[in-house]
Design an enzyme around this catalytic site. Structure first.
Site, mmCIF file in Angstrom:
data_model
loop_
_atom_site.group_PDB
_atom_site.id
_atom_site.type_symbol
_atom_site.label_atom_id
_atom_site.label_comp_id
_atom_site.label_asym_id
_atom_site.label_seq_id
_atom_site.Cartn_x
_atom_site.Cartn_y
_atom_site.Cartn_z
ATOM 1 N N LEU C 245 -2.883 4.567 -6.155
ATOM 2 C CA LEU C 245 -1.786 4.867 -7.084
ATOM 3 C C LEU C 245 -1.097 6.190 -6.749
ATOM 4 O O LEU C 245 -1.749 7.241 -6.727
ATOM 5 C CB LEU C 245 -2.339 4.912 -8.521
ATOM 6 C CG LEU C 245 -1.282 5.213 -9.602
ATOM 7 C CD1 LEU C 245 -0.292 4.087 -9.731
ATOM 8 C CD2 LEU C 245 -1.956 5.517 -10.926
ATOM 9 N N ASP C 246 0.189 6.121 -6.509
ATOM 10 C CA ASP C 246 1.009 7.313 -6.250
ATOM 11 C C ASP C 246 0.550 8.084 -5.010
ATOM 12 O O ASP C 246 0.851 9.277 -4.868
ATOM 13 C CB ASP C 246 1.024 8.246 -7.470
ATOM 14 C CG ASP C 246 1.638 7.585 -8.695
ATOM 15 O OD1 ASP C 246 2.477 6.683 -8.520
ATOM 16 O OD2 ASP C 246 1.287 7.958 -9.824
ATOM 17 N N GLU C 247 -0.184 7.420 -4.126
ATOM 18 C CA GLU C 247 -0.699 8.096 -2.928
ATOM 19 C C GLU C 247 -0.068 7.560 -1.639
ATOM 20 O O GLU C 247 -0.470 7.941 -0.542
ATOM 21 C CB GLU C 247 -2.232 7.934 -2.844
ATOM 22 C CG GLU C 247 -3.027 8.604 -3.946
ATOM 23 C CD GLU C 247 -3.176 10.102 -3.755
ATOM 24 O OE1 GLU C 247 -2.595 10.680 -2.814
ATOM 25 O OE2 GLU C 247 -3.891 10.712 -4.582
#
Lengths: 302, 302, 302, 302
Positions: C245-247
């Protein structure tokens, strides 16, 4: 239409929400005691200061400016007396002043030619409830924007324009400004020159977006000239219109970086992004009574 | 002195580190096959491309520019043959070209008047090993900077200047540029006008910092004029000096936001921050052969 | 509808204009001679290099990347042979490569929830001919955007979504991606979590806009958390979606200044401006094949 | 030394110039009439307001903050009575308040380790008369900066530090802070961890520069981690030190753009430019009493 109704409802809600909100703008020669006097006045009139900004142009004998946003229960019924009382105080301090009220939104006319990006940005912010105004009318010397404007329930007037018919065009425009009871004219890339007679009708009431970083590239074709000069930044400037071309009081400016690979077409594209945000910011500040004109410059109480 | 010895040691290390590093800059009419030819040439001369940037001013019959940074084992001994071979290829493509080498740092003269901030920033970057140059000499029409300059082991020449003695001043300066074998003159807030004769001696070799966002506020006292105009951003511009005042090819520009509270003194303070970073960037790019002048504009291969 | 016809005409003109334009992206282990070989190949195939950018991750044994934009008369008929020939060369250098063509625009799906600002910005750029894509379909878990999307002639699919029906929702979405032959999915403030299965279907083909300056404020409610932390700048990040997530690999980020007076609502307003320009830039670069993913980072050849 | 004498003379001039200048900072529960009361108080004490900024955290029952800069003839002799009188008023409104005076510059200690760029920038601004402080002492766990610091007439104390001797190091530092009568500690890239005991001695009196855009990359090696994450902007943050590592109230932040070509070493170089300007701004605002800490956030009256 549903869109129109939504916007109107939002406007009514905002008016309601801010109906006890007032603003006071004051400009006078600096002297001791002004803040004490004005703040005591508001306190005595049951008003609580929400936000206050002030500026003294010169601690030695300069001009003093203050903008106060205040809350007052039942302001609608108290404001008449308040204004009357303040007038006496004002004459003692030689004040120019202005009261505005949260439930009386300014009425705006947008002038546009072919390039719609500034108009679009303003409409967009307005639909979001982020522009504190009623857009009363859009005027254009082209038909391109009619569809989008009318779909939002805003009257659109097509007035073809060229220098031969300038006088009658402007008469019609002035008539419309009266008919629609307009407080602010926004030139959102309106590519016609205005006569001194027209400008004189609307002192500090016309906001223009110029597509350069003024005072660089005053006049026509700024992107072409920026390209030819080889600048590394391009800009846009929003200012009040006076009768000196592109010399009116600057409200806001911004820039973007460009490089040798950017041809005129690229500069125009990049410039559109700058223009729309610079004009929108300037208009917002004007609508919120944050801009005071003094000596062909602006004080902007952000 | 210890400071001086440290800086010299750092410079020698850098020279050593980059002794097999070369750069090739080429400018010629665009035509198919240039990249193929040049890259094959380097490959055939045992050179590996580290970095390459190119630009075509116009896909239809424009000019072509390329900057290549390459690595070549034992470059010191191979470069003579390489240059000779390239010359033949160059004439076939009508190329202007230039080879530079990592172990031959450019030699710089800094001219300064009273305000030291740009000089200080350059010295600082140079001490850190971030300016790829030998600062050969500092020349000033004031004595103020002597102490700091000499403490770093750099010769300082005080040459008083005014318009009555301009000719003899410039003769002395030209003599010093030869004596110190200078490649680049940096006007780091040197507040004297240069004659066309002087400028003609150093084509695209003089970099100036002008304390405005050119072409706004060409000439004297730009901060005062920016203040009077009421701009919301101020800027600085670094450019090559030509014989049109403040009209030479722009290398870099930058700006900072100001507002109505900033008086002329504030603009000057804020401006100093812009000036020093803009000049330093422009000088760095020049020293790394990243700037090509074409038609009074610059191509900057960052 | 007239709007739709205009946009299609503009798209056809762009396809026509760029039908002899090709792009070649290459990624391989660095070694001498790659540029020479590739540029000679293009020259031998009657192709003129318009723009070329390269990058070596590490001069000592790193990876080499190049993006070349070229012009080739009658490319439509020559490309098959060109690709066949290049394939042999590619295996010699262990190249990953990709040819794309100016007359084959990528097909895009935009996913949106309630907040329309990112969708609106993309539609706006696309109407101006500034997004090199065909917007094939818009998918939303809300009906709000239907009217504007359909008025532009773009199919709109309403697919209500929540975590209980995630599996069937994603199956329907995947089916639509196939039906509309989509190359790129843009999450324009689509506020639903995607399963690993979904993401695995579209490697480096989903671009998201996260409303914070990553890696600050990963996850939900970033503006609230920015407000609570008292940051002085807020940001937005556009990245490829991976299963962390969001990486995923960051394509673009930008920020705006805020201060103590800005409450959460203000941060959201200011943030919308950042989000829309960051997402649009990232999408543009992707569509122009300027982005290469390597080791969870992006190389962006601007 | 001449440099030292010059700086002292400049400091005395500034003290003289501002000896009739006072500042009043107030923090209290919001209620009507505060501005009226405070401004009347100043007027009654022959003080003219030069600059005034205020903020209410929440119009419904929040906290009220005001910073007033005023001029008062013969302030030196009047201030005692003024403070006594204000104290009575303050208790009525439950005010926290603080008077500071233009002729009493804060005394600063700068802590530095090996990297000198932040120290250098502070010294530079201070030499220019742009930092309203007396730099009382510089403390370092390295000898590198001794020469430059002592050449400016500032005492330099070398205190080697490591975690084994932390307690005695901090005792010595606290002793020195008392000896030099220090009001503000600036950690100008001081790379030692401070114990809670030390921090508790100096509440809201220690300003640190962290080399990342907080809350991203809290803790060690932020540039390495920024590089590994592939961010497109890097930043720096200046904040008050509390006992939560890198979690203290943020005073200022700024960023610069980076791209895939920038390796860790480049990020550090670019970062140094951000760090020095961010720390200097934060220190300036603190010295001018423009920063109020509230709920682990700062109100900065720029």
């Amino acid at each position: 239409m549903s869109v129109k109704i939504n916007i109107e409802k939002k406007a009514q809600q905002l008016n309601k929400q801010f109906e006890n909100r007032g603003r006071l703008l004051v400009k006078c020669p600096d002297r001791p005691g002004i803040v004490a006097t004005v703040s005591k006045f508001l306190y005595d009139h049951d008003s609580n200061i929400i936000e206050s900004s002030q500026y003294t142009s010169d601690p030695e004998g300069g001009a003093f400016f203050i903008r106060i946003e205040f809350h007052c229960e039942d302001l609608v019924n108290k404001r008449e007396q308040m204004e009357k009382d303040f007038d006496m105080l004002a004459s003692k301090f030689s004040m120019d002043y202005d009261f505005t009220y949260g439930n009386e939104r300014k009425r705006t006319a947008i002038f546009v030619s072919q390039e719609p990006h500034c108009l679009m940005e303003l409409l967009w912010e307005w639909q979001n409830g982020d522009l504190e105004t009623d857009i009363a009318v859009v005027i254009s010397n082209h038909e391109d924007s009619r569809e989008i404007v009318e779909s939002l329930g805003i009257p659109f007037h097509y007035i073809p324009a060229n220098k031969d018919i300038r006088k009658q065009v402007e008469e019609e425009q002035i008539r419309l400004m009266k008919e629609y009871n307009v407080d602010l004219l926004i030139l959102a890339r309106y590519m016609q020159i205005l006569t001194p007679e027209f400008v004189d009708h609307f002192p500090n009431q016309i906001i223009n977006i110029h597509h350069s970083f003024l005072p660089a590239f005053i006049g026509a074709r700024p992107y072409e000239r920026a390209y030819n000069r080889g600048v590394k930044l391009i800009g846009a400037t929003s200012h009040y219109v006076t009768n000196d071309l592109d010399e009116g009081p600057i409200i806001e400016q911004d820039i973007e970086r460009v490089d040798h690979r950017d041809h005129v077409g690229d500069l125009k594209k990049i410039g559109r992004q700058i223009e729309r945000r610079v004009l929108t910011r300037a208009v917002k500040w004007h609508l919120e009574d944050r801009v005071i004109v003094h000596d062909n410059k602006t004080i902007v109480f952000q």
